[in-house]
Write a protein that holds these residues in place. Structure first.
Motif, mmCIF file in Angstrom:
data_model
loop_
_atom_site.group_PDB
_atom_site.id
_atom_site.type_symbol
_atom_site.label_atom_id
_atom_site.label_comp_id
_atom_site.label_asym_id
_atom_site.label_seq_id
_atom_site.Cartn_x
_atom_site.Cartn_y
_atom_site.Cartn_z
ATOM 1 N N ASN A 196 0.805 -1.224 0.000
ATOM 2 C CA ASN A 196 0.000 0.000 0.000
ATOM 3 C C ASN A 196 0.838 1.274 0.000
ATOM 4 N N ALA B 262 -0.051 -4.905 4.631
ATOM 5 C CA ALA B 262 -0.977 -3.822 4.975
ATOM 6 C C ALA B 262 -0.253 -2.594 5.514
ATOM 7 N N SER C 176 1.781 -2.626 8.491
ATOM 8 C CA SER C 176 2.028 -2.652 9.936
ATOM 9 C C SER C 176 3.494 -2.991 10.188
ATOM 10 N N ARG D 30 1.160 0.544 13.704
ATOM 11 C CA ARG D 30 0.163 0.218 12.681
ATOM 12 C C ARG D 30 -0.426 1.505 12.115
ATOM 13 N N SER E 294 -2.814 3.664 9.350
ATOM 14 C CA SER E 294 -4.032 3.544 8.568
ATOM 15 C C SER E 294 -4.514 4.952 8.235
ATOM 16 N N ASP F 61 -8.002 7.490 8.354
ATOM 17 C CA ASP F 61 -9.376 7.753 8.763
ATOM 18 C C ASP F 61 -10.014 8.628 7.687
#
Length: 375
Positions: free
Chosen positions: A45, A177, A179, A370, A372, A374
């Motif tokens: 990613n 992913a 992490s 980790r 990500s 939002d």
């Protein structure tokens, strides 16, 4: 048969497309002539982590925002020479003992040990010549569904005053992913104390962002913290966060309470520089210790750990004299460190989780960064 072959080839290509990649390259030489290696782990990613063998240091951590724009979310230097000439723990592996030990002294099995005092009267992060400024050996670098790099270091008996010859290892692993898992392992040939962590300083808006990091929103699942004295040494008390500026259980911007001079703890720390006693305690598997979010970009960082404590440090000693990446002048509040750990000064507090490590009973700490988005 032809259809089966095409299916097999398609499956192989799909696995390869999702695999995380590990590459290594020379990063320069230290003043003693020793070569430093940079290892870059890249996920499918776009998330990537670059680790220097010097200090087993997380030198760069790239993460996308909600529009897919990548930014480096860790503070640091552009040049290896700066990491050596003016170390400031940026992203480094800390050892033997992360955080402070009062007076640089502790007693183990009736014998007292004196450590370097590099933080006023205290010993901090290994005493000034700790593992953060050692050139670790690159043991292995691997690509695959999880890309990894393993680094090792041998710390002799008596190193910085600590007992025991210690073999330490740090494994960085990045999955598809994005992490980033960091595993700290160590063995010793005699009783000692060990407390390892990573000292990355984050800004989820991107390092050098003009607004700094104090608008980042922090959540910490801890109902107690360890208040300190004027030397930043824990008093031994576990104090409730309820009703104080140290209550991050529901999440709030770091700037809230950062300059509250009515709280003596904020005065002592020049802001937040305190250990939080995580509600989860010491665990076998990594569990959530913190969540850090930049609402503007949507970047989110979750920190998971097996350790019972988390030091929250709001960059209070960044004084404008550190010239970091892209020639950014780092100032107070430009980053936040979230350091999973045993509690500071635990060798001198019997009520804290012990940092003792014995022969045949290896030390192990697993933490995860980790990232990500939002949306």
């Amino acid at each position: 048969m032809a259809g089966a072959a095409i299916f097999a080839m398609s499956a192989t290509l799909s696995v390869q497309a999702q695999a995380a990649e590990a590459t290594q390259a020379p990063a320069g030489t230290l003043s003693d002539g020793s070569a430093v290696t940079a290892v870059t782990l890249t996920a499918d990613n776009g998330v990537s982590a670059t680790i220097l063998s010097f200090g087993a240091t997380l030198e760069k951590f790239m993460a996308p925002d909600r529009d897919g724009k990548l930014a480096d979310i860790t503070l640091g230097y552009d040049k290896l020479a700066d990491y050596e000439a003016r170390p400031n723990y940026w992203g480094a592996t800390i050892g033997r003992y992360a955080n402070r030990i009062a007076g640089g002294q502790f007693t183990l099995d009736g014998k007292s040990y004196q450590l370097p005092q590099n933080d006023g009267e205290n010993s901090l992060h290994g005493g000034g010549k700790g593992w953060d400024v050692q050139n670790w050996k690159v043991v292995s670098v691997k690509s695959g569904p999880v890309a990894s790099a393993v680094f090792s270091l041998m710390s002799p008996d008596g190193d910085a005053g600590y007992p025991g010859a210690v073999n330490a290892r740090v494994t960085y692993s990045l999955d598809e992913a994005g992490s980033l898992r960091i595993e700290f392992d160590a063995t010793t040939n005699k009783p000692t104390v060990i407390n390892m962590t990573n000292h990355a300083i984050f800004n989820m808006a991107g390092e050098g962002a003009p607004q700094g990091a104090m608008q980042n929103v922090l959540t910490v699942p801890a109902s107690h913290y360890t208040p300190v004295n004027d030397k930043l040494i824990p008093t031994g008390e576990l104090r409730p966060v309820a009703g104080t500026v140290f209550d991050f259980r529901k999440g709030k911007a770091l700037e809230q309470g950062l300059r509250d001079g009515t709280d003596q703890q904020i005065v002592y720390g020049r802001g937040f520089d305190h250990n939080f006693a995580l509600d989860k305690g010491l665990t076998k598997k990594p569990e959530l210790a913190a969540r850090l979010e930049d609402p503007a970009s949507g970047r989110v960082l979750e920190v998971l750990t097996t350790e019972p404590g988390l030091q929250v440090y709001s960059g209070n000693f960044l004084d404008g004299t550190y010239i970091g990446k892209h020639h950014h002048v780092y100032r107070m509040g430009d980053g936040i460190a979230l350091e999973p750990q045993k509690f500071p000064d635990s060798p001198n507090h019997s009520n804290f989780v012990s940092a003792r490590v014995d022969p045949g009973k290896p030390y192990r700490h697993v933490m995860i960064y980790r990232v990500s988005v939002d949306r």
